[in-house]
Write an enzyme that holds these catalytic residues in place. Sequence first.
Site, PDB file in Angstrom:
ATOM      1  N   GLY A  23      31.178  -1.262  21.906  1.00  0.00           N
ATOM      2  CA  GLY A  23      30.467   0.025  22.092  1.00  0.00           C
ATOM      3  C   GLY A  23      31.309   0.597  23.318  1.00  0.00           C
ATOM      4  N   GLY A  25      31.582   3.927  26.529  1.00  0.00           N
ATOM      5  CA  GLY A  25      30.738   4.810  27.211  1.00  0.00           C
ATOM      6  C   GLY A  25      31.887   5.893  27.743  1.00  0.00           C
ATOM      7  N   GLY A  26      31.335   6.557  29.036  1.00  0.00           N
ATOM      8  CA  GLY A  26      32.125   7.539  29.669  1.00  0.00           C
ATOM      9  C   GLY A  26      33.331   7.173  30.267  1.00  0.00           C
ATOM     10  N   PHE A  27      33.074   5.807  30.776  1.00  0.00           N
ATOM     11  CA  PHE A  27      34.142   5.491  31.790  1.00  0.00           C
ATOM     12  C   PHE A  27      34.515   3.800  31.576  1.00  0.00           C
ATOM     13  CE2 PHE A  27      32.374   8.703  33.965  1.00  0.00           C
ATOM     14  CZ  PHE A  27      33.510   9.486  34.479  1.00  0.00           C
ATOM     15  N   VAL A  30      33.100  -1.809  25.898  1.00  0.00           N
ATOM     16  CA  VAL A  30      32.619  -2.994  25.739  1.00  0.00           C
ATOM     17  C   VAL A  30      32.977  -3.756  24.588  1.00  0.00           C
ATOM     18  CG1 VAL A  30      30.445  -4.470  25.976  1.00  0.00           C
ATOM     19  CG2 VAL A  30      30.613  -2.069  27.266  1.00  0.00           C
ATOM     20  N   LYS A  45      32.977  -5.764  29.500  1.00  0.00           N
ATOM     21  CA  LYS A  45      33.055  -4.246  29.833  1.00  0.00           C
ATOM     22  C   LYS A  45      34.274  -4.114  30.607  1.00  0.00           C
ATOM     23  CE  LYS A  45      30.121  -2.271  32.476  1.00  0.00           C
ATOM     24  NZ  LYS A  45      28.872  -1.650  32.744  1.00  0.00           N
ATOM     25  N   ARG A 138      18.175   2.965  38.715  1.00  0.00           N
ATOM     26  CA  ARG A 138      18.554   4.585  38.732  1.00  0.00           C
ATOM     27  C   ARG A 138      18.673   5.192  37.036  1.00  0.00           C
ATOM     28  NH1 ARG A 138      22.717   5.446  43.199  1.00  0.00           N
ATOM     29  NH2 ARG A 138      23.504   3.829  42.108  1.00  0.00           N
ATOM     30  N   ASN A 144      19.822   0.952  27.545  1.00  0.00           N
ATOM     31  CA  ASN A 144      20.174  -0.062  28.715  1.00  0.00           C
ATOM     32  C   ASN A 144      19.092  -1.417  28.642  1.00  0.00           C
ATOM     33  OD1 ASN A 144      22.268   1.118  29.755  1.00  0.00           O
ATOM     34  ND2 ASN A 144      21.262   2.199  31.203  1.00  0.00           N
ATOM     35  N   ASP A 157      23.308  -2.696  33.160  1.00  0.00           N
ATOM     36  CA  ASP A 157      23.903  -1.299  33.701  1.00  0.00           C
ATOM     37  C   ASP A 157      23.350  -0.969  34.884  1.00  0.00           C
ATOM     38  OD1 ASP A 157      25.622  -1.113  31.963  1.00  0.00           O
ATOM     39  OD2 ASP A 157      25.003   0.606  30.855  1.00  0.00           O
TER      40      ASP A 157
END
Length: 497
Positions: A23, A25-27, A30, A45, A138, A144, A157
């Site tokens: 997968g 993500g933004g930054f 994985v 990751k 958070r 997640n 995460d």
Amino acid sequence: MSPKRAPSAPPELPGYDYVSLLGSGGFADVFLYEQLLPARRVAIKVLLPDAVNRELIENFRHEANVMAQLTTHPSIVTIYGAAVAPDGRPYLAMEYCSKPNLGVRYRRERFAVPEVLSLGVQIAGAVETAHRAGILHRDIKPANILVTAYNRPALTDFGIATSSGGSDDSSGMSIPWSPPEAFETPPRSSPASDVFSLGATLFTLLAGRTPFELPGGSNTSVDLIDRIGRGDIAPLARHDVPARLESVLASAMDPDPSRRYPSAMAFGRALQQVEAEMALPVTPLDVLDDSVEAGAVDEEDGGATRIRGVVSIDPHAGEQPRFAPMPGMAGAAPDATIRRARPGETADASAPVAAPVAVAPASRRRSWATAVGAGLVVLVGGGIVWMALSTAQPQQAANPSQTIAAPAAPQRPPAPINVVGTVTGDSVEFTWVNAQPQEGDQFQYRYERSDGDPMISTVPLESVVVPRDADGESCVLVTLVRSDGRSSNDTRGCVSG
């Protein structure tokens, strides 16, 4: 997987064989790798090369350390290690959870009520454990929560950074599962914020949509934030969901943090009570608390609450957890949906603080078991010490003809990454990132000019200014040189103009 970009190339990692992409993500991406020794599949990751900067590297390291503190919890993803790849990108090696995460599943199928209750209790234990360690997640949301090969939910995460490296050290949030205080100026965050997000996650699993999403209506980010602030939860519309469960979820998602459950443990116990009322097996609530004396156990609730330390607490009792906010806990973790306030702010000081958990006296039978266990620990510990002392001795050949392998050659340091040039008049400034800085690091650069001999020099900082190449494209090769003389592979950067 993020549709906005193509995934980065998987790095070549010593001791691992690349298998496939899991997968993006933004930054980070994985990847699935096969670890050679011990032989197992792991999820790795890796930060994106273009996103790497000093702040992001530090936040990445913080995430690794946070997960390492909590990694023994059965409902938190296990982390195996963290390092820097040969191409300079930091990476985390983690437990591979082979089954679809809950974010994928709720869009495909309807969750049964007993499964949602069990998932909620298990993740509540993970969140409570994090809070007792002074850590706010958070960003609790279905995506997640991974699922292991043994159908165990595993939270992942913790504290992923979303800063792009600018002066605004803001982080993102996942709007559909974020509490109203996350949208304030400045945003606030407390254990009650994680309770809200966990309640919203469980609602999503039951409804097949997020709690403040209006079926057939407008569901923009502005609409969702407005409904979250007013507490306008769309009805579940499921006849098999008991009214008691809907009430528990509504309390967890109350717009006022003071009216929510005071802790993740209290929320988990409320879910346990719903299980009991439905005549379902009560799911154990596992909590790690290092302050609890080992061997102290109270079995009044039949093991429904298991505090690893070890003590069991009645799930119907009402004490609140201890929580000491860590610096920089304000704000939510990322979803790259909206920007939020700086992580330097502290958590909500008004969050309730309760007295330590009372420890019940151990029975004589358990004291005997503890003594036996302590004896075993001494024996095993003695064996470990003996092994450590043995391995510390200089290795000698068993006979004169035996050959002892020479020590391995020193490993190359990671190469500089993200070499970027900026043209200003007749000059070009090249900057780069040292992914694993150490004292004494220097950088050797080679500037290849079309109208003259190459310029070769060494600088102590992560930047250099050179004359702009008259040919129209300026290129530089940068190498990291350690204080002990070891050097990395070079990294090329070019700019036109």
